[in-house]
Design an enzyme around this catalytic site. Structure first.
Site, short mmCIF file in Angstrom:
data_model
loop_
_atom_site.label_atom_id
_atom_site.label_comp_id
_atom_site.label_asym_id
_atom_site.label_seq_id
_atom_site.Cartn_x
_atom_site.Cartn_y
_atom_site.Cartn_z
N GLY A 51 0.84 -1.20 0.00
CA GLY A 51 0.00 0.00 0.00
C GLY A 51 0.86 1.24 0.00
N ASP B 175 -16.71 -12.75 -22.84
CA ASP B 175 -17.44 -12.75 -21.58
C ASP B 175 -18.92 -13.07 -21.75
OD1 ASP B 175 -14.99 -11.94 -20.78
OD2 ASP B 175 -15.53 -9.86 -20.42
N LYS C 162 -10.38 -12.90 -16.08
CA LYS C 162 -10.47 -13.18 -17.53
C LYS C 162 -9.88 -14.55 -17.89
CE LYS C 162 -11.42 -11.21 -21.58
NZ LYS C 162 -12.63 -10.42 -21.88
N GLU D 202 4.23 -11.07 -6.17
CA GLU D 202 3.17 -11.25 -7.18
C GLU D 202 3.53 -10.71 -8.55
OE1 GLU D 202 3.12 -9.58 -4.46
OE2 GLU D 202 2.27 -7.57 -4.66
N CYS E 49 5.33 -6.08 1.69
CA CYS E 49 5.72 -4.67 1.62
C CYS E 49 5.04 -3.86 2.74
CB CYS E 49 5.41 -4.12 0.23
SG CYS E 49 6.32 -2.62 -0.10
N TYR E 50 4.09 -3.00 2.43
CA TYR E 50 3.38 -2.29 3.51
C TYR E 50 2.77 -3.29 4.48
CZ TYR E 50 0.00 0.73 5.86
OH TYR E 50 -0.73 1.40 6.80
N HIS F 238 7.67 -7.63 -3.59
CA HIS F 238 6.38 -8.04 -4.16
C HIS F 238 6.52 -9.36 -4.91
CE1 HIS F 238 4.00 -4.39 -3.35
NE2 HIS F 238 5.17 -3.78 -3.39
N GLY G 268 -20.63 -11.26 -28.98
CA GLY G 268 -19.60 -11.94 -29.76
C GLY G 268 -18.28 -11.95 -29.01
#
Ligand code: XMP
Length: 521
Positions: A57, A235, A377, A180, A84-85, A178, A232
């Site tokens: 953060g 999703d 997604k 990630e 981190c934070y 981080h 089309g």
């Protein structure tokens, strides 16, 4: 219904919190992101996480009133990972010290951590490549200056003597970097070790999700009818296929053909759903209405407004013919509903304004069915695959709601659209032939509002110029132009000019986003 083990990500406002969730989902772990303000004792009890992650953060824990998790988080007896934070919060809450930024301890960007002698399970698979160190991504001004009781250091970096620390008894882990992000190449292993230690079984798969979602949709809809606007895109298609599996004939899809679709697109989409998947699809042929109202309009925002308004009118007209419809299906995804941490007061909900049927549920008194609300997604694609949608369809580049209208700057005419469709098809064919389609996030042609002089055969031509666009991106928010080879560009330009009457010049757009946008309008 199966209750998955759940991991709670408490968001302190990092730009990359969503990536934590994506890494975990890739490990088949169900997780949710919640802003720290919402995580109360009662919430924790109800959510019952098997593990917790504190995100990074932008704030400083040395500032009074800075964001904190509830004390109860530490008392649940579940593993916690602070990033981190999140690491600094954990240290300070548990009796350590954090010092505000000083230039010699701040680190931004690539850094290398080296291990201490004692190895811990969290770091299984780390430090194995012979260099004795691991690349990590740092982004911190403040730093931990004194560990909380019970913690020990397991790795350091030049600017972070407490780069990786842990209180093994409580299974509290705290890292300054981080894990990630892409630039911590072995970060996924660290998450994997963390969730394994927490006892996650990896039961969050799209195969299992499909069955649960079907049961949930049946329960929600009962014997009522549902309508869905098929665009089309991936999703809405996956949402429709899933709902069809759940309630079959109770679902009717409306595919609005506004005359701004790509070559053969309407036939392909309608054909696939109607003939191969047995869905009931209304093909709303409203080209004349849309193109009529767009005649003479060249302002981009006016075009968008006209298309948006007509879309709603048309959808409503067809939906009204479906007697007794009570539900409207939407392909809303998890990133659209995650509440983000706002430092200007209260959490805010980010909902994309792109949904073409926005506002309709209220107007028509319909209830929403949003079976993809929990998915990212990549998961929607995996689910589409499970549901039997063809891979070539699932992997399609995004296509905007207003369609070719925003790829035709200036006035839209049927002639220009015709030329654009053909040119776009040749361009995409070239990209597929060269095996580049999946490397590119989105590619398309745009017809420019200018004619230029050329010479073909012995004659002079005075035809349209075409712009080619191709970008790499993760989410469309930022993008880079794709670095095609000159050979590719030359060959493609030649093919387009030879095969498409009406184009005699081709440009390649090498603008990134920002400063450009992906679409031309
Ligand atoms: P821009 O041009 O804003 O586009 O950089 C980012 C992404 O969004 C798509 N896009 C839209 N999608 N309705 C949509 O469904 C819209 O009005 C719209 N405008 C842009 C664009 O194709 C790109 O993928």
């Amino acid at each position: 219904m199966t209750q998955h083990d759940r991991l709670l990500i408490i968001d302190f406002g990092s730009q990359v919190t969503q990536l934590i969730a994506r890494r975990l989902r890739e490990l088949n772990v169900y997780c949710e992101i919640h802003p720290y303000q919402n995580v109360t004792d009662a919430f924790l009890k109800e959510f019952a996480p098997r593990a917790i992650i504190f995100s990074g953060g932008p704030d400083s824990v040395t500032r009074e009133g800075s964001p904190r998790p509830p004390q109860a988080a530490y008392e649940l007896g579940v593993p916690i990972l602070g990033i981190c934070y999140g690491q600094q919060v954990m240290m300070q809450d548990l009796g350590g010290k954090v010092e505000a930024g000083q230039s010699h301890t701040a680190e931004f960007g690539r850094a290398y951590v080296t291990p201490k002698e004692e190895r811990i399970d969290l770091l299984t698979g780390w430090f194995l490549d012979g260099t004795g160190r691991e690349q990590v991504w740092m982004s911190h001004g403040d730093h931990v200056s004194e560990l909380a009781p019970g913690f020990a250091v397991y790795a350091t970096s030049p600017g972070a003597p407490f780069a990786i620390t842990a209180d093994l008894e409580h299974r509290f882990y705290a890292v300054q970097f981080h894990p990630e992000v892409h630039h911590t190449p072995n970060g996924k292993t660290l998450y994997e070790n963390f969730v394994r230690d927490a006892g996650f079984k990896g039961d969050w798969t799209m195969d299992a999700y499909r069955d649960e979602a079907v049961a949930k949709i049946r329960e929600q809809i009962g014997d009522k009818k549902v309508i869905c606007a098929l665009s089309g895109g991936v999703d809405s298609s996956v949402a429709a296929a899933l709902i069809h599996e759940a309630v079959g004939e109770q679902l009717t899809c409306v595919f609005v053909d506004h005359g701004l679709l790509r070559l053969n697109e309407a036939e392909e989409v309608v054909g696939m759903f109607r003939d191969h998947m047995n869905l009931s699809v209304i093909h709303a042929q409203e080209q004349d209405l849309f193109l009529g109202e767009l005649e003479g309009v060249s302002d981009p925002e006016t075009k968008r407004k006209i298309i948006g308004r007509l879309f709603i009118d048309v959808f409503q007209k067809y939906a009204d013919q479906i007697e007794g419809a009570e539900f409207l299906a939407q392909g809303t995804l998890y990133p659209d509903v995650i509440e983000s941490v706002s430092f200007s007061g209260g959490p805010s909900v980010t909902i994309k304004s792109h949904h073409n049927v926005g506002g309709l549920p209220e107007k028509m008194g319909l209830k929403l069915v949003e079976p993809l609300r929990e998915l990212f997604k990549d998961e929607v694609r995996a689910l589409g695959h499970e549901l039997g949608l063809p891979a070539s369809f699932i992997g399609r580049h995004p296509f905007p709601g207003p369609g070719l209208a925003i790829r035709c700057p200036g006035e839209i005419t049927r002639d220009k659209l015709e030329i654009l469709r053909k040119a776009d098809a040749v361009y995409i064919d070239q990209i597929r032939k060269h095996g580049l389609y999946d490397e590119i996030w989105q590619a398309f042609a745009a017809i420019l509002p200018m004619r230029t002089v050329g010479v073909m055969g012995d004659g002079r031509t005075y035809d349209y110029a075409l712009a080619l666009r191709a970008v790499t991106s993760v989410d469309g928010m930022t993008a880079d132009y794709y670095p095609f080879s000159h050979e590719f560009l030359g060959e493609t330009s030649t093919r387009i000019i030879n095969e498409v009457k009406g184009i005699n010049r081709v440009f390649y757009d090498c603008t990134s986003k920002p400063p450009g946008t992906i679409e031309l309008e």
